[in-house]
Enzyme design. Structure first.
Site: not given
Lengths: 274, 274
Positions: A94-97, B99
């Site tokens: 879960d890195a939301k890159r 995030d």
């Protein structure tokens, strides 16, 4: 992993639980605090205790990066440990890159070569260029943000476009043409369970990663009712309610119990809606 | 750093250049390849050579993360080196994070406490919740993606909303109310120089971080013409054209010459438009 393999694991375990490894050094049980490699030791115990009840783990990179080099090492060791000991389990970084071109390729390399996860969460803001490099890896996935469960999702995500659709619906429509149900899934916040019906009209067959059940207030039965498809199509994430179920020496046993309770509820929902 | 301090540095150095430290282990000069800590040694030489001609550095996290623990160490060492030896220089971690809630707080901790950068690039997709934790740090900045220079920016960023504005314009309008000109700046792609006029109507006073000049085809004079405000208001990034100006033993000298040439052009543009 293909979507069919993921579904087979769900059927075998009677669970579509994803355990979020948001391991915060400040929230570790007292007896682990300050010990060498405490984050990894905590994760290892949580993983061994909860693996029978879940089909996916989702380490949240922010919690590892905040500890710098030591954190990055704990992330890599955690992924390696899951791979070696629980090879059927799907791992989502879960890195939301969300970058483009050669930068996006470097992120894909980071998560699919340097480390060995199945999927990475990605922000769709910059369009196809962000996602494309991740879809070049056979058997790996892009998990794209669509509709999130936070209050300020209304700032942009739910904004109406000139053609009458909302931004998150446009993201689903456009980005679902980039890949397949075997390499693309979507983040859909559980507090918006009533929106799942309309989302399922746009992407009936894709897997959804649903955070926000539990601590963030979503209802698991609503998610199953409106979001489940013929191959389940759901991974529901729970982080804090499981990994911090107890803060004492028996934290892993408590985590196992919490995960087992969710599995039991999921088993009934699979009977009901599948 | 305040926006006024940044402007003072620009005036003193006659430059609004940001050097992008997109250091790719595969593109290092042959004599450095495979040596211990090669990325940091390369960065150190580039920094010392180019610091007289730039006001900012922008390490791109993807290039460091791709090397795992060693990469993260090189990133931290690079930031520490800039801080210790060139304390007037603004450091932007190009991380495109995005995030919410406690996760976003952890990212802010990563970049403003564990490491010590001035700003982080952020994706606005999830709204205020992504940006707010970064604005809690006095003197630190959020660099928010608005309009990027890649082809698929048209997938969502330039999409028209129901109220007639485009998504990136809405992002500018809404997010510019969250902070101030002293803690918020925007990524605006240089290949869209003709759009800078309309962007300046929405955010006349904010700093813009402009990538895409050089390798990605934007024109520096167009950027200055349409984007400069009374306190310059621009950081123009160049990565590959400077740090890979030469691949031999004299790579740092070549980088200095490339940066100096950009500075000379910027100096003229500051005379012309300021």
């Amino acid at each position: 992993m293909t979507s069919q393999q993921l579904f087979e694991n769900i059927k075998a375990k009677r669970s579509f639980l994803c355990v979020g490894l948001d391991t915060d050094t400040r929230k570790l049980p007292e007896h682990l605090k300050g010990t060498p490699n405490a984050v990894f030791e905590f994760n290892k115990a949580i993983i061994d205790a909860t693996a029978p009840y879940c089909v996916a783990y989702k380490p949240n990179l922010a919690f590892y990066e905040a500890a710098g080099i030591d954190g990055w090492r704990a992330f890599e060791e955690t992924v390696s440990y899951i791979r070696a000991n629980h090879p059927d389990i799907f791992i989502i970084a879960d890195a939301k890159r969300g970058d483009i071109g050669n930068t996006s390729q470097m992120y894909a390399r980071t998560f699919f070569e340097t480390t060995d996860v199945d999927s990475v969460t990605l922000s769709p803001y910059m369009g196809l260029d962000t996602v494309a490099p991740f879809l070049q890896y056979e058997g790996r996935w892009a998990t794209i943000l669509a509709l999130t469960s936070n209050a300020s999702a209304s700032d942009f995500e739910t904004h109406e476009l000139a053609d009458g659709t909302k931004l998150y619906e446009k993201v689903l429509k456009v980005s679902s043409t980039w890949g397949t149900v075997d390499n693309t899934m979507y983040v859909v916040g559980a507090t918006k369970a009533d929106m799942l019906e309309s989302i399922r009209r746009i992407i009936p067959d894709h897997f959804l990663l649903v955070p926000g059940v539990g601590a963030q207030g979503g209802s698991l039965s609503d998610v199953a009712r409106y979001g489940m498809n013929s191959r389940c199509g759901l991974l529901v994430n729970s982080s804090r309610a499981i990994i911090y179920a107890d803060n004492g020496k028996d934290f892993a046993t408590a985590a196992a119990k919490a995960a087992e309770a969710v599995r039991d509820e999921m088993s009934l929902l699979l009977d009901k809606y599948l």
